[in-house]
Structure formats: structure tokens, C-alpha cells
Motif scaffolding. Structure first.
Motif, PDB file in Angstrom:
ATOM      1  N   LEU A 178       0.918  -1.160   0.069  1.00 55.81           N
ATOM      2  CA  LEU A 178       0.110   0.022  -0.053  1.00 55.81           C
ATOM      3  C   LEU A 178       0.941   1.163   0.037  1.00 55.81           C
ATOM      4  CD1 LEU A 178      -3.000   0.779   0.164  1.00 55.81           C
ATOM      5  CD2 LEU A 178      -2.787   1.015   2.396  1.00 55.81           C
ATOM      6  N   VAL A 179       2.030   1.204   0.632  1.00 54.63           N
ATOM      7  CA  VAL A 179       2.839   2.389   0.753  1.00 54.63           C
ATOM      8  C   VAL A 179       3.561   2.382  -0.618  1.00 54.63           C
ATOM      9  CG1 VAL A 179       5.166   3.210   1.629  1.00 54.63           C
ATOM     10  CG2 VAL A 179       3.543   2.307   3.261  1.00 54.63           C
ATOM     11  N   LEU A 180       4.014   1.514  -1.300  1.00 49.55           N
ATOM     12  CA  LEU A 180       4.515   1.451  -2.542  1.00 49.55           C
ATOM     13  C   LEU A 180       3.546   2.136  -3.613  1.00 49.55           C
ATOM     14  CD1 LEU A 180       6.275  -1.863  -2.847  1.00 49.55           C
ATOM     15  CD2 LEU A 180       7.331   0.458  -2.379  1.00 49.55           C
ATOM     16  N   ILE A 181       2.128   1.670  -3.565  1.00 51.31           N
ATOM     17  CA  ILE A 181       0.974   2.338  -4.201  1.00 51.31           C
ATOM     18  C   ILE A 181       0.923   3.579  -4.249  1.00 51.31           C
ATOM     19  CG2 ILE A 181      -1.425   2.180  -4.684  1.00 51.31           C
ATOM     20  CD1 ILE A 181      -1.253  -0.891  -4.201  1.00 51.31           C
ATOM     21  N   ASP A 182       0.927   4.098  -2.941  1.00 55.02           N
ATOM     22  CA  ASP A 182       0.738   5.668  -2.660  1.00 55.02           C
ATOM     23  C   ASP A 182       1.871   6.319  -3.153  1.00 55.02           C
ATOM     24  OD1 ASP A 182      -1.727   4.946  -1.219  1.00 55.02           O
ATOM     25  OD2 ASP A 182      -0.699   5.346   0.639  1.00 55.02           O
ATOM     26  N   ALA A 183       3.104   5.646  -3.183  1.00 48.36           N
ATOM     27  CA  ALA A 183       4.310   6.391  -3.880  1.00 48.36           C
ATOM     28  C   ALA A 183       4.406   5.984  -5.231  1.00 48.36           C
ATOM     29  CB  ALA A 183       5.485   5.787  -3.328  1.00 48.36           C
ATOM     30  N   GLY A 184       3.365   5.606  -5.945  1.00 45.57           N
ATOM     31  CA  GLY A 184       3.602   5.568  -7.264  1.00 45.57           C
ATOM     32  C   GLY A 184       4.421   4.506  -7.898  1.00 45.57           C
ATOM     33  N   HIS A 185       4.667   3.647  -7.194  1.00 45.30           N
ATOM     34  CA  HIS A 185       5.622   2.677  -7.863  1.00 45.30           C
ATOM     35  C   HIS A 185       5.149   1.713  -8.864  1.00 45.30           C
ATOM     36  CE1 HIS A 185       9.409   2.841  -5.173  1.00 45.30           C
ATOM     37  NE2 HIS A 185       8.530   3.614  -4.555  1.00 45.30           N
ATOM     38  N   ALA A 186       5.710   1.554  -9.877  1.00 46.19           N
ATOM     39  CA  ALA A 186       5.029   0.690 -10.955  1.00 46.19           C
ATOM     40  C   ALA A 186       4.940  -0.716 -10.585  1.00 46.19           C
ATOM     41  CB  ALA A 186       5.983   0.872 -12.275  1.00 46.19           C
ATOM     42  N   GLY A 187       4.009  -1.456 -10.787  1.00 42.41           N
ATOM     43  CA  GLY A 187       3.799  -2.737 -10.583  1.00 42.41           C
ATOM     44  C   GLY A 187       3.283  -2.864  -8.854  1.00 42.41           C
ATOM     45  N   ALA A 188       3.126  -2.026  -8.413  1.00 42.06           N
ATOM     46  CA  ALA A 188       2.715  -2.298  -6.871  1.00 42.06           C
ATOM     47  C   ALA A 188       1.335  -2.711  -6.872  1.00 42.06           C
ATOM     48  CB  ALA A 188       3.016  -1.134  -5.893  1.00 42.06           C
ATOM     49  N   GLU A 189       0.425  -2.130  -7.638  1.00 41.99           N
ATOM     50  CA  GLU A 189      -0.990  -2.560  -7.650  1.00 41.99           C
ATOM     51  C   GLU A 189      -1.216  -3.896  -8.166  1.00 41.99           C
ATOM     52  OE1 GLU A 189      -3.227   0.257  -9.852  1.00 41.99           O
ATOM     53  OE2 GLU A 189      -3.363   1.785  -8.451  1.00 41.99           O
ATOM     54  N   THR A 190      -0.493  -4.400  -9.004  1.00 40.26           N
ATOM     55  CA  THR A 190      -0.345  -5.693  -9.440  1.00 40.26           C
ATOM     56  C   THR A 190       0.205  -6.631  -8.573  1.00 40.26           C
ATOM     57  OG1 THR A 190      -0.064  -5.049 -11.968  1.00 40.26           O
ATOM     58  CG2 THR A 190       0.326  -7.255 -11.402  1.00 40.26           C
TER      59      THR A 190
END
Length: 199
Positions: A153-165
């Protein structure tokens, strides 16, 4: 190094003791399967395909539990020697770096089911269907799942590619195993997960 040895755990592991498994992983919707051995079948599944819980038939797959890598390796070699005529190419959807390019067989499941019955009669624990073993192990890792999902979730919030997947695949695996995602993650993670597009 031969292609066969490239699909094995390091030599030091084959000499070690401790629980190990022979795995039989039929592909879902196709008469082809993967045979192998591993000390960590869940990790092996994850390396073979990112959505292993859909790619493999979790109800037809199974594991034979042994007390050592040596025992698992011996069983796997014995079974493979009986399946030479069933040899098949690795499916293109398998991860290229997974080291899973050998021990694929077509039309071999009936023979391996008989072999599993024989192993069970010989005193080995056979985990079948694979879905039950998977659910037990994913449930046991519940705390880890909570922490991992929060990190995703932290990575998603930070906009990291692939985190949602990664979040979608990780939590979809829990659903495929029959677990309630709401029991494994907090409400923030659950809300984001439910908002993600399906794979």
C-alpha cells in the motif's frame, strides 16, 4: 551445467535434511503438468507464474511430503524416469527466469496419481488437493500477509510501477485458496484492493 541440473536446487540442498516436497502441478484447462521437488512449494509456485493460483489446477495438484531433499529428489527422479514418453515443452506463460524449463509432461496425471497412492501406502504424507495445503500455509502466514500488504500500500501511494499488480496477485491468491481477505489485511488495504481492476 545441464538443462536438467539447472532446474534443481543447489547441490548443497540435496544433501540436507528437513522437510521437502515432490510437487505435481497440472495446468488448469490443459493436459500438461510440472513435476519437481522443493523445500518451499509456495515459493516455487510463485516463481513459476505470477498468478499460479489460476495457471495451475489447485484441485488436481498435490504434494508428497518427505523428511529430506534427498528423499524428494529420489522420488521425483523415479517418477520422471517412468514418464519419458510423456515429455512436453514448457508452456510459454511460465516465467523465463524460473528455472522451470524441464520436467513438463503431457498425459501423465493418471500415472502420477497412481504413484501418489503408492507413496501414501509406503508411509509418505500426500497433500491433496493442493488447494487445501495452500490455504493452510497462507493462513499460517497471516501476520506476514498483513505486513506485506501494508508495505504494498505504501508503494502504491508512492506511485511505484507494478505495486498494484503485486497487491492484486498476492490477495487474489488468498481468495483462490478459500481464505477471507478481510481476515488477513486491514481496512485501508482492503479498500484499495477492492478498487483495483481485475487481472
Amino acid at each position: 551445467m545441464s538443462s536438467r541440473s539447472a532446474d534443481r536446487e543447489p547441490l548443497v540442498s540435496t544433501l540436507s535434511t528437513g522437510r521437502s516436497y515432490v510437487y505435481v502441478l497440472p495446468c488448469d484447462g490443459e493436459d500438461i503438468l510440472k513435476l519437481g521437488f522443493s523445500r518451499d512449494p509456495l515459493q516455487r509456485l510463485r516463481t513459476l507464474h505470477r498468478r499460479y493460483f489460476e495457471f495451475f489446477d489447485l484441485d488436481a495438484g498435490f504434494l508428497v511430503q518427505t523428511d529430506s531433499v534427498r528423499d524428494a529428489r529420489a522420488i521425483e527422479r523415479r517418477w520422471a524416469a517412468q514418464l519419458v514418453e510423456h515429455g512436453a515443452a514448457m508452456p510459454l506463460m511460465i516465467a523465463a527466469g524460473a528455472g522451470g524449463h524441464t520436467e513438463w509432461y503431457r498425459g501423465a496425471l493418471p500415472a502420477l496419481l497412481r504413484a501418489a497412492n503408492e507413496a501414501e501406502s509406503a508411509g509418505f504424507i500426500v497433500h491433496r488437493p493442493l488447494r487445501h495445503w495452500l490455504a493452510t500455509n497462507l493462513r499460517a502466514a497471516g501476520t506476514h500477509a498483513w505486513e506485506w500488504a501494508r508495505h504494498a500500500l505504501v508503494l502504491i501511494d508512492a506511485g511505484h510501477a507494478g505495486a498494484e499488480t503485486q497487491l492484486r496477485n498476492g490477495l487474489d491468491a488468498l481468495v483462490a485458496a478459500g481464505l477471507d481477505v478481510a481476515d488477513c489485511v486491514d481496512e485501508d488495504v482492503l479498500r484499495v484492493y477492492r478498487s483495483l481492476p481485475p487481472q
